[in-house]
Design a protein around this motif. Structure first.
Motif, PDB file in Angstrom:
ATOM      1  N   TYR A  70     -18.919  16.277  58.617  1.00 16.89           N
ATOM      2  CA  TYR A  70     -17.684  15.620  58.217  1.00 16.89           C
ATOM      3  C   TYR A  70     -16.719  16.636  57.604  1.00 16.89           C
ATOM      4  CZ  TYR A  70     -20.751  11.576  58.693  1.00 16.89           C
ATOM      5  OH  TYR A  70     -21.626  10.631  59.183  1.00 16.89           O
ATOM      6  N   THR A  71     -15.440  16.407  57.913  1.00 18.38           N
ATOM      7  CA  THR A  71     -14.399  17.257  57.340  1.00 18.38           C
ATOM      8  C   THR A  71     -13.218  16.371  56.961  1.00 18.38           C
ATOM      9  OG1 THR A  71     -13.111  19.293  57.668  1.00 18.38           O
ATOM     10  CG2 THR A  71     -13.194  17.769  59.517  1.00 18.38           C
ATOM     11  N   PRO A  72     -12.462  16.691  55.909  1.00 24.24           N
ATOM     12  CA  PRO A  72     -11.382  15.807  55.473  1.00 24.24           C
ATOM     13  C   PRO A  72     -10.093  16.059  56.249  1.00 24.24           C
ATOM     14  CG  PRO A  72     -11.532  17.647  53.982  1.00 24.24           C
ATOM     15  CD  PRO A  72     -12.635  17.836  54.991  1.00 24.24           C
ATOM     16  N   VAL A  73      -9.288  15.036  56.377  1.00 24.66           N
ATOM     17  CA  VAL A  73      -7.904  15.226  56.797  1.00 24.66           C
ATOM     18  C   VAL A  73      -7.194  15.952  55.654  1.00 24.66           C
ATOM     19  CG1 VAL A  73      -5.732  14.001  57.210  1.00 24.66           C
ATOM     20  CG2 VAL A  73      -7.828  13.215  58.319  1.00 24.66           C
ATOM     21  N   PRO A  74      -6.394  16.969  55.939  1.00 25.46           N
ATOM     22  CA  PRO A  74      -5.718  17.706  54.864  1.00 25.46           C
ATOM     23  C   PRO A  74      -4.944  16.768  53.936  1.00 25.46           C
ATOM     24  CG  PRO A  74      -5.441  18.835  56.942  1.00 25.46           C
ATOM     25  CD  PRO A  74      -6.098  17.528  57.270  1.00 25.46           C
ATOM     26  N   ALA A  75      -4.869  17.148  52.672  1.00 27.03           N
ATOM     27  CA  ALA A  75      -4.252  16.287  51.656  1.00 27.03           C
ATOM     28  C   ALA A  75      -2.815  15.911  52.014  1.00 27.03           C
ATOM     29  CB  ALA A  75      -4.303  16.979  50.300  1.00 27.03           C
ATOM     30  N   LYS A  76      -2.028  16.884  52.525  1.00 20.16           N
ATOM     31  CA  LYS A  76      -0.640  16.600  52.876  1.00 20.16           C
ATOM     32  C   LYS A  76      -0.558  15.551  53.986  1.00 20.16           C
ATOM     33  CE  LYS A  76       1.697  20.860  51.464  1.00 20.16           C
ATOM     34  NZ  LYS A  76       2.537  21.991  51.907  1.00 20.16           N
ATOM     35  N   GLU A  77      -1.457  15.673  54.960  1.00 22.42           N
ATOM     36  CA  GLU A  77      -1.468  14.700  56.059  1.00 22.42           C
ATOM     37  C   GLU A  77      -1.895  13.330  55.557  1.00 22.42           C
ATOM     38  OE1 GLU A  77      -3.646  14.081  60.403  1.00 22.42           O
ATOM     39  OE2 GLU A  77      -3.561  16.073  59.498  1.00 22.42           O
ATOM     40  N   LEU A  78      -2.877  13.320  54.649  1.00 20.52           N
ATOM     41  CA  LEU A  78      -3.321  12.059  54.061  1.00 20.52           C
ATOM     42  C   LEU A  78      -2.160  11.353  53.358  1.00 20.52           C
ATOM     43  CD1 LEU A  78      -5.941  10.327  53.142  1.00 20.52           C
ATOM     44  CD2 LEU A  78      -5.542  11.458  50.964  1.00 20.52           C
ATOM     45  N   ILE A  79      -1.423  12.090  52.541  1.00 23.89           N
ATOM     46  CA  ILE A  79      -0.300  11.508  51.804  1.00 23.89           C
ATOM     47  C   ILE A  79       0.778  11.020  52.768  1.00 23.89           C
ATOM     48  CG2 ILE A  79       1.521  11.968  50.119  1.00 23.89           C
ATOM     49  CD1 ILE A  79      -1.332  11.772  48.985  1.00 23.89           C
TER      50      ILE A  79
END
Length: 275
Positions: A70-79
């Protein structure tokens, strides 16, 4: 610091476990589900449920395999995604609440409509919105204008019942030819039109005065109920006349003329609504 970020994520619709798992992946990724549970403090019994929820929402990505990572969606993209979704929800809420407010107001208001064409346009809208039943009192002239919309309503399963003044013939509706249609035209000096859609809205008015024709449209139950019931009672009367016309005319005259005269307030026994 981390506690503040967890609270911020909760305000973005993360649960506590989802926030912990996402932050753990931001710090280090890719990770297996086991590693996310170990590093985040999320119980192992819950971790895959939590990761599946994040993945379905688009907050993290999954690399499939024997041991998914698992890897996160980047914070900027999440926001950015959250902001877009929030704006969509606000727009939808604004539109929906405005429609609800307008609908609620419509149920309490009575709207005046001027002009024959404008009245017929509102009647068409009423026909198009009906889902169960249309009751309609109408003369031939206006029926010809509305026939297409009425046929479409019947084709989609709406029960169409017409109280007809004059020779209205159609194969898609229950048509009751009024026993004194022509006499009424002469007696009243004009034509009216009344429609009840789904027992929830009515349009009623005079349609034979061209631009000076006028009608009312309302969803106010205080008018919808009595107007609809008057139309139903007209249907009762026509059924009774069909079965017992000779007996009734023996008591009340041809076409019940004695009754009409009894309840007239004018010496000529005519109606003067449009004078």
């Amino acid at each position: 610091m981390k506690e503040n970020i967890l609270e911020t994520l909760k305000n973005l619709n993360f649960t506590e476990y989802e926030a912990k798992a996402y932050l753990t992946l931001l710090e280090e990724s890719p990770l297996t589900g086991y590693a996310v549970a170990k590093n985040s403090g999320v119980p192992r019994s819950r971790i895959y449920e939590i990761l599946d929820s994040l993945a379905m929402r688009g907050d993290i990505l999954v690399s499939p395999g024997n041991t998914p990572q698992y890897t996160p969606v980047p914070a900027k993209e999440l926001i950015k995604n959250r902001r877009m979704k929030a704006e969509e929800n606000f727009e939808l809420a604004e539109k929906s609440l405005a429609e609800f407010e307008r609908s609620a107001n419509d149920r309490e208001n009575i709207w005046n409509i001027m002009g024959r064409n404008e009245i017929l346009d509102k009647v068409k809208a009423c026909i198009l919105s009906a889902k169960k039943r249309i009751l309609l009192e109408i003369w031939e002239d206006e029926f010809e204008v509305l026939e297409s919309e009425l046929r479409q309503a019947a084709n989609r399963g709406v029960n169409v019942t017409i109280i007809a003044y004059g020779e209205i013939v159609c194969d898609f509706a229950n048509v009751y030819l009024h026993y004194m249609g022509y006499e009424i035209t002469e007696e009243y000096g004009g034509r009216w039109l009344v429609i009840s859609g789904d027992d929830s809205e009515v349009v009623a008015g005079i349609v034979s005065l061209g631009k000076d024709s006028r009608a009312a449209w309302t969803m106010h139950v205080g008018l919808v109920m009595p107007i609809t019931e008057v139309m139903i009672h007209d249907l009762y009367l026509m059924e009774i006349m069909e079965e017992h016309k000779e007996l009734l005319e023996e008591s009340f005259g041809v076409n019940l003329a004695k009754l009409r005269k009894k309840f007239s307030i004018h010496p000529d026994y005519k109606k003067h609504y449009v004078d």
